[in-house]
Design a protein around this motif. Structure first.
Motif, PDB file in Angstrom:
ATOM      1  N   UNK A   1       5.332   4.385   8.581  1.00 44.33           N
ATOM      2  CA  UNK A   1       6.618   4.126   7.930  1.00 44.33           C
ATOM      3  C   UNK A   1       7.691   4.210   9.001  1.00 44.33           C
ATOM      4  N   UNK A   2       8.415   3.124   9.162  1.00 50.56           N
ATOM      5  CA  UNK A   2       9.526   3.086  10.112  1.00 50.56           C
ATOM      6  C   UNK A   2      10.833   3.046   9.331  1.00 50.56           C
ATOM      7  N   UNK A   3      11.949   2.907  10.009  1.00 45.69           N
ATOM      8  CA  UNK A   3      13.261   2.936   9.359  1.00 45.69           C
ATOM      9  C   UNK A   3      13.386   1.892   8.256  1.00 45.69           C
ATOM     10  N   UNK A   4      13.021   0.645   8.561  1.00 45.09           N
ATOM     11  CA  UNK A   4      13.161  -0.424   7.568  1.00 45.09           C
ATOM     12  C   UNK A   4      11.872  -1.221   7.383  1.00 45.09           C
ATOM     13  N   UNK A   5      10.764  -0.718   7.901  1.00 46.32           N
ATOM     14  CA  UNK A   5       9.500  -1.446   7.750  1.00 46.32           C
ATOM     15  C   UNK A   5       8.347  -0.487   7.469  1.00 46.32           C
ATOM     16  N   UNK A   6       7.284  -1.078   6.940  1.00 47.11           N
ATOM     17  CA  UNK A   6       6.065  -0.340   6.616  1.00 47.11           C
ATOM     18  C   UNK A   6       4.892  -1.122   7.189  1.00 47.11           C
ATOM     19  N   UNK A   7       3.988  -0.433   7.849  1.00 48.39           N
ATOM     20  CA  UNK A   7       2.720  -1.040   8.260  1.00 48.39           C
ATOM     21  C   UNK A   7       1.666  -0.480   7.323  1.00 48.39           C
ATOM     22  N   UNK A   8       1.027  -1.377   6.574  1.00 50.51           N
ATOM     23  CA  UNK A   8       0.009  -0.983   5.597  1.00 50.51           C
ATOM     24  C   UNK A   8      -1.350  -1.500   6.016  1.00 50.51           C
ATOM     25  N   UNK A   9      -2.367  -0.703   5.780  1.00 46.40           N
ATOM     26  CA  UNK A   9      -3.736  -1.162   5.896  1.00 46.40           C
ATOM     27  C   UNK A   9      -4.201  -1.600   4.522  1.00 46.40           C
ATOM     28  N   UNK A  10      -5.171  -2.508   4.498  1.00 50.71           N
ATOM     29  CA  UNK A  10      -5.737  -2.923   3.216  1.00 50.71           C
ATOM     30  C   UNK A  10      -7.215  -3.233   3.392  1.00 50.71           C
ATOM     31  N   UNK A  11      -7.937  -3.119   2.286  1.00 47.38           N
ATOM     32  CA  UNK A  11      -9.375  -3.403   2.276  1.00 47.38           C
ATOM     33  C   UNK A  11      -9.750  -3.873   0.877  1.00 47.38           C
ATOM     34  N   UNK A  12     -10.538  -4.942   0.810  1.00 49.78           N
ATOM     35  CA  UNK A  12     -11.116  -5.417  -0.440  1.00 49.78           C
ATOM     36  C   UNK A  12     -12.618  -5.179  -0.344  1.00 49.78           C
ATOM     37  N   UNK A  13     -13.189  -4.525  -1.358  1.00 43.97           N
ATOM     38  CA  UNK A  13     -14.599  -4.153  -1.358  1.00 43.97           C
ATOM     39  C   UNK A  13     -15.254  -4.704  -2.620  1.00 43.97           C
ATOM     40  N   UNK A  14     -16.485  -5.217  -2.491  1.00 42.73           N
ATOM     41  CA  UNK A  14     -17.194  -5.727  -3.669  1.00 42.73           C
ATOM     42  C   UNK A  14     -17.969  -4.611  -4.367  1.00 42.73           C
ATOM     43  N   UNK A  15     -18.685  -4.966  -5.450  1.00 38.23           N
ATOM     44  CA  UNK A  15     -19.431  -3.973  -6.236  1.00 38.23           C
ATOM     45  C   UNK A  15     -20.535  -3.292  -5.434  1.00 38.23           C
ATOM     46  N   UNK A  16     -20.999  -3.952  -4.373  1.00 35.85           N
ATOM     47  CA  UNK A  16     -22.059  -3.384  -3.523  1.00 35.85           C
ATOM     48  C   UNK A  16     -21.499  -2.555  -2.377  1.00 35.85           C
TER      49      UNK A  16
END
Length: 140
Positions: A84-99
């Motif tokens: 989290x910066x002053x006016x920005x956010x760096x986010x990680x993301x992950x999509x996982x299947x049922x397996x």
């Protein structure tokens, strides 16, 4: 310990290409839906209200496609804050299947902006303390 923001999404006909797998731009739409849901449900800042005066555009996006996703599967989509910066956010993301296979993962940088009254220009704007506190709840 903080947790990621999690949503599920069923792969539908509208998501797939002729080969029966998710067409890659649809993954980016799913990611945008995840960000929009996070802002509305977790940060209490729905896009419908925010976009009257502000915005949260994506300024950097890194994506790795790990496995195909097919019609009928349900993906678990996860989003968390890396920085989290002053006016920005760096986010990680992950999509996982049922397996439990990672289908997609990456990093997205979002910037909080103020839209000028003439709607012709935008300028980065610092997050207020309340918003910083809410965002920090998702920092892993």
């Amino acid at each position: 310990m903080n947790q990621p923001f999690i949503k599920q999404e069923k792969i539908r006909f509208k998501h797939i290409d002729y080969a029966g797998i998710v067409f890659y731009p649809r993954f980016l739409e799913m990611l945008n839906d995840l960000v929009e849901d996070w802002f509305e449900e977790a940060l209490e800042r729905p896009f419908s209200k925010m976009h009257e005066t502000n915005g949260i555009p994506t300024v950097d996006l890194k994506v790795q496609f790990k496995n195909a996703a097919r019609i009928g599967e349900t993906l678990t989509k996860k989003l968390w804050v890396k920085e989290l910066k002053t006016s920005s956010i760096i986010c990680g993301f992950q999509f996982v299947n049922q397996n439990e296979q990672t289908v997609l993962e990456g990093e997205v940088t979002l910037v909080n902006v103020k839209i000028q009254e003439d709607r012709q220009s935008i300028k980065a704007e610092a997050f207020n303390e309340e918003m910083k506190n809410k965002i920090t709840n998702y920092k892993l």
